[in-house]
Design a protein around this motif. Structure first.
Motif, PDB file in Angstrom:
ATOM      1  N   ILE A 233       0.868  -1.162  -0.079  1.00 49.72           N
ATOM      2  CA  ILE A 233       0.026  -0.086  -0.034  1.00 49.72           C
ATOM      3  C   ILE A 233       0.863   1.295  -0.049  1.00 49.72           C
ATOM      4  O   ILE A 233       0.442   2.139  -0.722  1.00 49.72           O
ATOM      5  CB  ILE A 233      -1.121   0.023   1.314  1.00 49.72           C
ATOM      6  N   VAL A 234       1.800   1.212   0.812  1.00 54.17           N
ATOM      7  CA  VAL A 234       2.674   2.390   0.931  1.00 54.17           C
ATOM      8  C   VAL A 234       3.447   2.770  -0.467  1.00 54.17           C
ATOM      9  O   VAL A 234       3.488   4.121  -0.777  1.00 54.17           O
ATOM     10  CB  VAL A 234       3.967   2.116   1.846  1.00 54.17           C
ATOM     11  N   CYS A 235       3.842   1.572  -1.051  1.00 57.53           N
ATOM     12  CA  CYS A 235       4.755   1.728  -2.319  1.00 57.53           C
ATOM     13  C   CYS A 235       3.506   2.082  -3.555  1.00 57.53           C
ATOM     14  O   CYS A 235       4.118   2.911  -4.502  1.00 57.53           O
ATOM     15  CB  CYS A 235       5.230   0.434  -2.823  1.00 57.53           C
ATOM     16  N   LEU A 236       2.360   1.576  -3.443  1.00 63.96           N
ATOM     17  CA  LEU A 236       1.462   1.992  -4.331  1.00 63.96           C
ATOM     18  C   LEU A 236       1.192   3.369  -4.208  1.00 63.96           C
ATOM     19  O   LEU A 236       1.107   4.203  -5.313  1.00 63.96           O
ATOM     20  CB  LEU A 236       0.197   1.218  -4.084  1.00 63.96           C
ATOM     21  N   LEU A 237       1.136   3.947  -3.079  1.00 63.95           N
ATOM     22  CA  LEU A 237       0.822   5.294  -2.823  1.00 63.95           C
ATOM     23  C   LEU A 237       1.926   6.332  -3.092  1.00 63.95           C
ATOM     24  O   LEU A 237       1.508   7.391  -3.937  1.00 63.95           O
ATOM     25  CB  LEU A 237       0.394   5.705  -1.468  1.00 63.95           C
ATOM     26  N   TYR A 238       3.122   5.891  -3.103  1.00 63.27           N
ATOM     27  CA  TYR A 238       4.144   6.599  -3.354  1.00 63.27           C
ATOM     28  C   TYR A 238       4.355   6.832  -4.864  1.00 63.27           C
ATOM     29  O   TYR A 238       4.860   7.705  -5.242  1.00 63.27           O
ATOM     30  CB  TYR A 238       5.675   5.968  -2.667  1.00 63.27           C
ATOM     31  N   SER A 239       4.148   5.419  -5.526  1.00 64.26           N
ATOM     32  CA  SER A 239       4.192   5.701  -6.871  1.00 64.26           C
ATOM     33  C   SER A 239       3.204   6.403  -7.744  1.00 64.26           C
ATOM     34  O   SER A 239       3.549   7.241  -8.573  1.00 64.26           O
ATOM     35  CB  SER A 239       4.008   4.074  -7.498  1.00 64.26           C
ATOM     36  N   ASN A 240       1.942   6.483  -6.889  1.00 62.35           N
ATOM     37  CA  ASN A 240       0.977   7.281  -7.479  1.00 62.35           C
ATOM     38  C   ASN A 240       1.420   8.849  -7.409  1.00 62.35           C
ATOM     39  O   ASN A 240       1.177   9.619  -8.113  1.00 62.35           O
ATOM     40  CB  ASN A 240      -0.411   6.977  -6.834  1.00 62.35           C
ATOM     41  N   THR A 241       1.647   9.084  -6.069  1.00 57.92           N
ATOM     42  CA  THR A 241       2.110  10.510  -5.734  1.00 57.92           C
ATOM     43  C   THR A 241       3.242  11.213  -6.248  1.00 57.92           C
ATOM     44  O   THR A 241       2.976  12.196  -6.959  1.00 57.92           O
ATOM     45  CB  THR A 241       2.297  10.724  -4.152  1.00 57.92           C
ATOM     46  N   TYR A 242       4.304  10.364  -6.698  1.00 60.24           N
ATOM     47  CA  TYR A 242       5.631  10.914  -6.904  1.00 60.24           C
ATOM     48  C   TYR A 242       5.845  10.500  -8.552  1.00 60.24           C
ATOM     49  O   TYR A 242       6.648  11.032  -8.976  1.00 60.24           O
ATOM     50  CB  TYR A 242       6.741  10.616  -6.320  1.00 60.24           C
ATOM     51  N   PHE A 243       5.338   9.424  -8.973  1.00 58.99           N
ATOM     52  CA  PHE A 243       5.423   9.022 -10.447  1.00 58.99           C
ATOM     53  C   PHE A 243       4.380   9.242 -11.303  1.00 58.99           C
ATOM     54  O   PHE A 243       4.651  10.310 -12.196  1.00 58.99           O
ATOM     55  CB  PHE A 243       5.887   7.548 -10.408  1.00 58.99           C
ATOM     56  N   PHE A 244       3.464   8.797 -11.125  1.00 59.46           N
ATOM     57  CA  PHE A 244       2.121   8.973 -11.918  1.00 59.46           C
ATOM     58  C   PHE A 244       1.663  10.513 -11.950  1.00 59.46           C
ATOM     59  O   PHE A 244       1.568  11.073 -12.983  1.00 59.46           O
ATOM     60  CB  PHE A 244       0.903   7.991 -11.588  1.00 59.46           C
ATOM     61  N   GLN A 245       1.531  11.103 -10.773  1.00 58.52           N
ATOM     62  CA  GLN A 245       1.033  12.368 -10.845  1.00 58.52           C
ATOM     63  C   GLN A 245       2.163  13.390 -11.394  1.00 58.52           C
ATOM     64  O   GLN A 245       1.632  14.624 -11.638  1.00 58.52           O
ATOM     65  CB  GLN A 245       0.595  12.798  -9.324  1.00 58.52           C
ATOM     66  N   ASN A 246       3.156  12.946 -11.307  1.00 67.50           N
ATOM     67  CA  ASN A 246       4.060  13.842 -11.988  1.00 67.50           C
ATOM     68  C   ASN A 246       4.636  13.340 -13.591  1.00 67.50           C
ATOM     69  O   ASN A 246       5.810  13.852 -14.360  1.00 67.50           O
ATOM     70  CB  ASN A 246       5.566  13.868 -11.203  1.00 67.50           C
ATOM     71  N   ASN A 247       3.651  12.848 -14.490  1.00 70.18           N
ATOM     72  CA  ASN A 247       3.913  12.258 -15.591  1.00 70.18           C
ATOM     73  C   ASN A 247       5.166  11.427 -15.773  1.00 70.18           C
ATOM     74  O   ASN A 247       5.549  11.489 -16.888  1.00 70.18           O
ATOM     75  CB  ASN A 247       3.901  13.519 -16.655  1.00 70.18           C
ATOM     76  N   LEU A 248       5.599  10.805 -14.828  1.00 67.90           N
ATOM     77  CA  LEU A 248       6.876   9.816 -15.023  1.00 67.90           C
ATOM     78  C   LEU A 248       6.091   8.409 -15.114  1.00 67.90           C
ATOM     79  O   LEU A 248       6.166   7.613 -14.469  1.00 67.90           O
ATOM     80  CB  LEU A 248       7.651   9.903 -13.803  1.00 67.90           C
ATOM     81  N   PHE A 249       5.653   8.138 -16.554  1.00 66.14           N
ATOM     82  CA  PHE A 249       5.110   7.196 -16.810  1.00 66.14           C
ATOM     83  C   PHE A 249       5.808   5.949 -16.924  1.00 66.14           C
ATOM     84  O   PHE A 249       5.395   4.738 -16.545  1.00 66.14           O
ATOM     85  CB  PHE A 249       4.213   7.333 -18.130  1.00 66.14           C
ATOM     86  N   PHE A 250       6.984   5.961 -17.462  1.00 69.94           N
ATOM     87  CA  PHE A 250       7.825   4.946 -17.405  1.00 69.94           C
ATOM     88  C   PHE A 250       8.336   4.335 -16.003  1.00 69.94           C
ATOM     89  O   PHE A 250       8.548   3.243 -15.687  1.00 69.94           O
ATOM     90  CB  PHE A 250       9.143   5.225 -18.253  1.00 69.94           C
ATOM     91  N   ALA A 251       8.571   5.499 -15.388  1.00 72.74           N
ATOM     92  CA  ALA A 251       8.927   4.949 -13.802  1.00 72.74           C
ATOM     93  C   ALA A 251       7.655   4.433 -13.137  1.00 72.74           C
ATOM     94  O   ALA A 251       7.931   3.485 -12.295  1.00 72.74           O
ATOM     95  CB  ALA A 251       9.389   6.427 -12.891  1.00 72.74           C
ATOM     96  N   THR A 252       6.450   4.848 -13.515  1.00 68.04           N
ATOM     97  CA  THR A 252       5.200   4.432 -12.895  1.00 68.04           C
ATOM     98  C   THR A 252       5.126   2.847 -13.310  1.00 68.04           C
ATOM     99  O   THR A 252       4.933   1.740 -12.475  1.00 68.04           O
ATOM    100  CB  THR A 252       4.031   4.906 -13.549  1.00 68.04           C
TER     101      THR A 252
END
Length: 308
Positions: A233-252
């Motif tokens: 859950i922590v990693c999922l929220l972190y990925s959404n907050t810092y990767f997906f919402q910042n358009n870092l789609f490859f990192a997501t």
């Protein structure tokens, strides 16, 4: 070959790779001052690797009886390397590692930082001789030491050159290192519990009080499961907050494919895990999650660079 097996060189290579990755794939790519030159950073890596190697040696010396039951093929002390030679190797590695840390601390004019290397050596010794026999505490110490190996990068490379002008910027980079240190702690803590379940027979015969011995394999596995769900859950929220919402789609995508998906696989497989082989497999899965999690710092940096 016996010596390499004694110091568990594969784990040492992973530790060195991790520290080099954070320096050259992350910090060096930012427009910030760093306290250490390349050769000085090499001393930092060498020092931590030597201390970790010393920890493996003293652990192997005190684990002969347990490993003879759990992993007889991994026993080195008494089979090619005597106990006396093992202690000599342990002392040599520890003294060299602490000495390099002392030299490095004086190079950056922070002699007090040398105490960190002494603390690491001390914790590794007490872990091997007593702490690992105490429920949860031994697992906590091992996980903590891995996270320290990440934080020590910021302590030696960022903190000495932090001033009033660049403090907010440097704090953000130290915060990123802290995030990775917490990730390493979480995954390694779970892995240590799984390894205790895997080694329960030998540990029980040696009178240890690990978590699966104290509360049973089934309950210990449920605790590992709960911690894995929290980590997911922590990693999922972190990925959404810092990767997906910042358009870092490859990192997501990377996070989902090589961190979250394996974590979900672990959560599903632990329900049916029964044998030593099953738990060994789960331990390997967690080790891969840890590796790919650390490697993500390179992926994120590349994603940011080519998105810019």
């Amino acid at each position: 070959m016996k010596f390499l097996k004694l110091i568990r060189y594969q784990n040492l290579l992973m530790l060195a790779f991790m520290q080099l990755l954070f320096r050259y794939a992350f910090l060096k790519q930012q427009n910030i001052p760093l306290a250490l030159s390349d050769w000085q950073y090499g001393l930092l890596v060498l020092s931590t690797v030597l201390l970790a190697a010393a920890g493996y040696v003293i652990n192997n010396i005190h684990d002969v009886a347990t490993d003879t039951i759990n992993k007889p093929e991994d026993v080195v002390i008494g089979k090619g390397i005597s106990e006396t030679a093992g202690y000599n190797i342990y002392v040599a590695l520890n003294v060299t590692g602490v000495a390099l840390g002392f030299i490095l601390s004086n190079i950056i004019s922070k002699p007090g930082f040398a105490s960190l290397f002494i603390l690491i050596a001390t914790l590794l010794y007490f872990y091997a001789t007593s702490l690992k026999q105490i429920m949860i505490l031994g697992n906590f110490v091992v996980a903590l030491l891995l996270s320290i190996s990440v934080l020590i990068i910021g302590v030696f490379d960022l903190f000495p050159v932090t001033n009033a002008e660049n403090q907010p910027e440097m704090a953000s980079f130290f915060s990123i290192l802290t995030d990775y240190a917490l990730f390493a702690f979480m995954i390694n803590f779970i892995r240590e519990i799984i390894k205790d379940i895997e080694d329960v027979n030998g540990d029980y015969n040696q009178g240890m009080n690990t978590l699966p011995i104290a509360i049973g394999i089934s309950r210990a596995a449920k605790i590992a499961l709960a911690l894995a769900v929290i980590s997911f859950i922590v990693c999922l929220l972190y990925s959404n907050t810092y990767f997906f919402q910042n358009n870092l789609f490859f990192a997501t995508f990377y996070a989902f494919a090589l961190i979250l998906a394996p974590l979900l696989y672990f959560i599903m497989k632990i329900f049916s895990a029964k044998s030593q082989k099953d738990f060994h497999h789960l331990s390997t899965v967690l080790k891969l999650i840890l590796f790919f999690g650390i490697l993500s710092i390179l992926i994120i940096n590349l994603n940011i660079k080519y998105n810019a």
